[in-house]
Design an enzyme around this catalytic site. Sequence first.
Site, PDB file in Angstrom:
ATOM      1  CG  HIS A 188      -1.702   1.197   1.501  1.00  0.00           C
ATOM      2  ND1 HIS A 188      -2.895   1.287   2.156  1.00  0.00           N
ATOM      3  CD2 HIS A 188      -1.813   2.477   0.573  1.00  0.00           C
ATOM      4  CE1 HIS A 188      -3.357   2.397   2.158  1.00  0.00           C
ATOM      5  NE2 HIS A 188      -2.930   3.275   1.212  1.00  0.00           N
TER       6      HIS A 188
ATOM      7  CD  GLU B 130       0.530   5.522  -0.826  1.00  0.00           C
ATOM      8  OE1 GLU B 130       1.472   5.704   0.086  1.00  0.00           O
ATOM      9  OE2 GLU B 130      -0.477   5.562  -0.591  1.00  0.00           O
TER      10      GLU B 130
ATOM     11  CG  HIS C 285       2.567   9.128   2.546  1.00  0.00           C
ATOM     12  ND1 HIS C 285       2.257   9.465   3.902  1.00  0.00           N
ATOM     13  CD2 HIS C 285       1.512   8.301   1.780  1.00  0.00           C
ATOM     14  CE1 HIS C 285       1.096   9.245   3.916  1.00  0.00           C
ATOM     15  NE2 HIS C 285       0.432   8.502   2.672  1.00  0.00           N
TER      16      HIS C 285
END
Length: 282
Positions: free
Chosen positions: A114, A150, A154
């Site tokens: 993920h 992502e 992040h």
Amino acid sequence: KDGHKQKHASYDRNKSSGHQQQQHHHSRAGGGSGVGDGLLGDMLGAAARSAGSAVARRAVAFALSGGQGAAEGAKAGTFDLYLFAQSWAPRFCCSQREKCETQGIQNTNGLSTHGLWPSYQDPKPDGKTFPAFCQKGSKGSGEFDLAEHEWRKHGTCTGLSRDKYVEEEHRIANSLPEPNQDGTPPALKAAAGDALELKIVRESYSNTVGIQLDDKCRLREVTTCFAKFPDGRVGQQVDCPEHVLLGSRNSNPSECSKVYLDKPGTCASISKALLKSLREAA
């Protein structure tokens, strides 16, 4: 190893039975994905009944404040450790069929990546638990694929280049729970289409991890935690911090003692009788 088991048991006992269903965060960039997701729903009771630590009190304050958990625009590289979230692919494919096919994991019998997320060891005074969107203009709007999302949310906070961030993510995935096990404990693969004791899932890892179940005791995600090297690379596996173990990353809304693992191509319907058996003490 005994201390490892006792720590898991302690957090399992302290988990709140109240839980809000969380939207799976293989989602669009504007959605609610990240380390802090779901704390509003299930952190209040568990944190309040914990040891009364400063971390738990901050978690309660965060939940009451309605904060989102993300310290947006934080300086890249200013975090303490990494969280590595993996989804049980067959369950994800049952709930997100289109995204499952886009990612090409419809036949995967195991955990799929993920995301790799920078995190703080303890919540900040304002309740923030992770940095996000650390590069100017990275938040944006509209639809992005998972990898792009992502990185923007992040990866930009790690201080690593995009290529190095992806490389580290792949390296960690291939190291879990032991080198060359393809990111999934053998016990989980063997139990696909059946139930497995929750303690066996926990004991498949050398450190405390977050295990996210749905309200039918089906496995959704596993979150492992890693130290951070000074240069931003991912270090060795460590115990997940308290705010992770008391939050939705470690949720068990039906107080299950066993975990049901969907198998590829089959979406299990959990009957009342089966749910009862999954909740019975081992």
